[in-house]
Design an enzyme around this catalytic site. Sequence first.
Site, PDB file in Angstrom:
ATOM      1  N   GLY A 238       0.819  -1.204   0.000  1.00  0.00           N
ATOM      2  CA  GLY A 238       0.000   0.000   0.000  1.00  0.00           C
ATOM      3  C   GLY A 238       0.852   1.251   0.000  1.00  0.00           C
ATOM      4  O   GLY A 238       1.985   1.249  -0.471  1.00  0.00           O
ATOM      5  N   SER A 239       0.319   2.298   0.574  1.00  0.00           N
ATOM      6  CA  SER A 239       0.973   3.600   0.565  1.00  0.00           C
ATOM      7  C   SER A 239       2.002   3.707   1.689  1.00  0.00           C
ATOM      8  O   SER A 239       1.994   2.931   2.653  1.00  0.00           O
ATOM      9  CB  SER A 239      -0.068   4.709   0.736  1.00  0.00           C
ATOM     10  OG  SER A 239      -0.657   4.632   2.023  1.00  0.00           O
ATOM     11  N   GLY A 243       2.144   2.203   5.598  1.00  0.00           N
ATOM     12  CA  GLY A 243       3.300   1.522   6.173  1.00  0.00           C
ATOM     13  C   GLY A 243       3.763   2.149   7.473  1.00  0.00           C
ATOM     14  O   GLY A 243       4.204   1.440   8.391  1.00  0.00           O
ATOM     15  N   GLU A 260       5.592  -3.452   1.211  1.00  0.00           N
ATOM     16  CA  GLU A 260       5.778  -3.034  -0.183  1.00  0.00           C
ATOM     17  C   GLU A 260       4.986  -1.744  -0.359  1.00  0.00           C
ATOM     18  O   GLU A 260       3.762  -1.771  -0.528  1.00  0.00           O
ATOM     19  CB  GLU A 260       5.278  -4.108  -1.153  1.00  0.00           C
ATOM     20  CG  GLU A 260       6.018  -5.424  -1.060  1.00  0.00           C
ATOM     21  CD  GLU A 260       7.431  -5.371  -1.607  1.00  0.00           C
ATOM     22  OE1 GLU A 260       7.834  -4.301  -2.103  1.00  0.00           O
ATOM     23  OE2 GLU A 260       8.125  -6.399  -1.539  1.00  0.00           O
ATOM     24  N   CYS A 294       2.832   0.387  -8.611  1.00  0.00           N
ATOM     25  CA  CYS A 294       3.915   0.840  -7.739  1.00  0.00           C
ATOM     26  C   CYS A 294       5.212   0.971  -8.515  1.00  0.00           C
ATOM     27  O   CYS A 294       6.110   1.717  -8.118  1.00  0.00           O
ATOM     28  CB  CYS A 294       4.082  -0.094  -6.547  1.00  0.00           C
ATOM     29  SG  CYS A 294       4.316  -1.825  -7.006  1.00  0.00           S
TER      30      CYS A 294
END
Length: 507
Positions: A238-239, A243, A260, A294
């Site tokens: 995700g963003s 994180g 990630e 991403c």
Amino acid sequence: MTETVTVRYADRIAALLRALDIEYPPTGDMEVVCPINGEVLIGLRPHGPAEIDAAIAAAAAAFDSWRTVPAPRRAAVVRELATLLRRHQDELAELVTLEVGKIPAEARGEVQEMIDICEFAVGLSRQLYGYTMASERPGHRLMETWHPLGVVGVISAFNFPVAVWAWNTAIALVCGDPVVWKPSDRTPLTALACHALLRRAAAAAEADPEIHQLILGRAEAGARVVDDERVALVSATGSVPMGRTVAPRVAARFGRCLLELGGNNAAVVAPSADLDLAVRGIVFAAVGTAGQRCTSLRRLIVHSRVADELLDRLVRAYRQLRVGNPLDSGTQVGPLRGPDAWVAMRDALVRARGEGGELLCGGDAVEPDGVGPGGYYADPAIVRMPAQTEVVRTETFAPILYVLTYDEFETALTLHNGVPQGLSSAIFTTDQREAERFLAADGSDCGIANVNIGTSGAEIGGAFGGEKHTGGGRESGSDAWKAYMRRATNTINYSSELPLAQGIRFD
């Protein structure tokens, strides 16, 4: 939005679920919106706290027996899953298109990634190697063994709703770990399909179906997975802000994280580059999935000697792109995920102009025929920037390509590494010294560094992930499997003596 469009997509979802032999799920207030036209495909009922707790408990109970099953036998489940994925590749790909907005070729490619990682994991099941080391003590053997870790929580994002799950799940299962999956609330239908297929694969392999659990819900459902001590590893995609929330919460309970997160990926184009090759690689990497990967290319660092020629070619290529309904033949760029993505793109372009940028092409909203007013489409944009300003250093999840120029290779490397993110990178050059330097320790600081290929399109055989604000996690191939296991160092004394370390004696 017309009634015809609405009925067609809603009915198609029901048909796809029937084709996959999935019961129509209970309805509720968690709306699944089709990005193609803004239509609400279905409203699902999110799982409550008691159901989430029960799912994690079931996975934890399954771990007790699953970890003792030999790895090649565990791989039988993954092998059966690959068979089912091949059988239903078309249906799954169409679900991806309807939930994410990917063009069919990209959606089918994502399902193929699932099949590929299953094949990799089956082979891996016989290669979970540990080292044997030389002991300093006579009559002793020193070695390491790898053991199943525990329940793996997978939190996946909307843009790759099935591939990222498969990267984690295929590897986790052969490593002996049950999986609890919390998919994006934007893409629960693909998750229901994959969960059903995996349960079917477990039955065919005569394995415990409780090794896989599915949790549907919004952010609060993911938070329960993050905070539960029974979840040994949380693999979250995700963003960067997500994180920042997940990592300290998992660390506080001494769990493991595999993150990630964001990517602000760049490609360097050297004066010796094959520009025909570069244009193809740049366009695909920058506009694929409407810039919502991403690994999407967001920064182009071009030598001043070839900048004008390259930009002329890129602008011509961008103006030929077909933006529209991904289900229409010939479409190359589908919709943005929704109004939030369009607002972010529009605002970033305003900021870029305010920081001295020149819009070379694109950036306008597009209204394709036949989709109605509910979809959000945009012409991919190219912006030439005078410097690496704040907007360039910020990842915008939309098809914007910022262009910077350089004269010295060291300047290109400084620009390339001068962002917080560190996922994917590329250089287009025919100069071997430049290529090798880009891949060296003082070259690209990203987890993925490519030569004469774009930033997207990673193969499952290599470990996938990045550094800095990207989170440092590694998924998929190579030795990424080690994140899903625990290591034990073993010393075996096969002598009749007991020599102690450092020469210590107890007589």
